[in-house]
Design an enzyme around this catalytic site. Structure first.
Site, PDB file in Angstrom:
ATOM      1  N   GLU A  73       3.893  -8.206  -0.953  1.00 10.61           N
ATOM      2  CA  GLU A  73       3.364  -9.381  -1.636  1.00 10.61           C
ATOM      3  C   GLU A  73       2.163  -9.897  -0.844  1.00 10.61           C
ATOM      4  OE1 GLU A  73       2.130 -12.309  -3.664  1.00 10.61           O
ATOM      5  OE2 GLU A  73       3.805 -11.172  -4.511  1.00 10.61           O
ATOM      6  N   ASP A  98      -1.924  -6.190   0.821  1.00  8.03           N
ATOM      7  CA  ASP A  98      -2.356  -5.640  -0.462  1.00  8.03           C
ATOM      8  C   ASP A  98      -1.575  -4.358  -0.731  1.00  8.03           C
ATOM      9  OD1 ASP A  98      -4.562  -5.184  -2.678  1.00  8.03           O
ATOM     10  OD2 ASP A  98      -4.452  -3.325  -1.523  1.00  8.03           O
ATOM     11  N   GLY A  99      -1.118  -4.166  -1.980  1.00  9.66           N
ATOM     12  CA  GLY A  99      -0.259  -3.030  -2.300  1.00  9.66           C
ATOM     13  C   GLY A  99      -0.887  -1.688  -2.020  1.00  9.66           C
ATOM     14  N   ASP A 116       3.825  -4.152 -10.073  1.00  9.66           N
ATOM     15  CA  ASP A 116       3.855  -5.406 -10.839  1.00  9.66           C
ATOM     16  C   ASP A 116       2.915  -6.420 -10.194  1.00  9.66           C
ATOM     17  OD1 ASP A 116       4.611  -7.187 -12.808  1.00  9.66           O
ATOM     18  OD2 ASP A 116       6.410  -7.859 -11.758  1.00  9.66           O
TER      19      ASP A 116
END
Length: 275
Positions: A73, A98-99, A116
């Site tokens: 997250e 950051d993903g 998501d």
């Protein structure tokens, strides 16, 4: 208990205090662990990119308690709310990052990866491209499953969901979608080999929780194999903000059209009565 951040519309996380299913897209996404055969594995791993306050993570912990669940997250304040208001289990590790950047420095393999992550109403461009989804694929186990939440539904040609689905189809061998009832959400499941749907059917029959079993039957009934087209998002060209705003424009036009018809038929009085 719900989390709704300062975005145009939508709920980002939800917790049912009676621990029942939410009635939202998170429930449909639970098909991904079943497709990946998580219940049958000794030490399965689930990664959530775009954790929010942990709705999906908490559900995974409830129904697949032996799985190791990890979240990414980008906003630490959101993660703080997860522990304070949403009873996120302490066993769920959350990384503030950051993903895509996290995948870039992480060598782990996962049985399920959920994407998501949203920036206002659109997926961040760096998490929408062929290069990103290739990275996700490379972090999945051999029979792993990626599930992607797509939150804006439209039938217009060349829409954002079409771009995302075609892009994912250029990376994964198998792509299936299911519409989420009573919402604008669509869940997409992608994997590299063809047993995911069979495992969903077989695994659902073996579930002990009747509510979850019924939810999996709903997903299985609604699954549609996606035939990819030629729309493609790449690191060089991923105009997700423009594509997302075109959907918003369409929604606004539909709403304006509704009130225009009332005005034309009933005048200003009818318009005021409808508000």
């Amino acid at each position: 208990m719900i989390l709704s951040t300062n975005v145009l519309f939508g709920v980002q996380s939800i917790m049912k205090k009676d621990e029942s299913l939410t009635g939202m897209y998170y429930d449909y996404a639970l098909a991904a662990p079943v497709m990946a055969g998580v219940s049958e594995k000794k030490e399965p791993k689930i990664l959530i990119l775009g954790m929010g306050t942990g709705t999906f993570a908490t559900q995974c912990g409830r129904y697949f308690s032996h799985a190791e669940v990890e979240g990414v997250e980008i906003d630490q304040k959101i993660t703080d709310l997860a522990g304070k208001y949403f009873a996120l289990p302490e066993t769920v590790e959350v990384v503030t990052y950051d993903g895509r950047a996290y995948l870039n420095v992480n060598q782990e393999k996962y049985d399920v990866i959920m994407v998501d992550a949203y920036q206002d109403i659109t997926i961040p461009f760096q998490m929408s491209s062929r290069e990103f989804f290739t990275m996700v694929r490379n972090h999945l186990t051999e029979d792993g499953v990626m599930v992607v939440n797509m939150n804006m539904h439209t039938e217009a040609e060349g829409n954002i969901n079409q771009y995302l689905s075609d892009t994912i189809g250029s990376v994964f061998q198998e792509v299936y979608t299911v519409e989420v009832a009573h919402s604008t959400n669509r869940e997409l499941f992608a994997f590299m080999e063809g047993d995911g749907v069979r495992r969903l059917s077989q695994g659902a029959a073996e579930l002990s929780d009747e509510e979850l079993k019924q939810m999996m039957a709903t997903v299985e009934e609604g699954l549609r194999k996606y035939e990819k087209g030629t729309y493609l998002l790449t690191d060089d060209k991923a105009p997700v903000e423009i594509l997302g705003m075109s959907v918003i424009d369409e929604l606004i036009q539909d709403e304006v059209g509704y009130y225009r018809e009332i005005f034309e038929e009933e005048g200003i009085g009818g318009l005021l009565d409808s508000m």
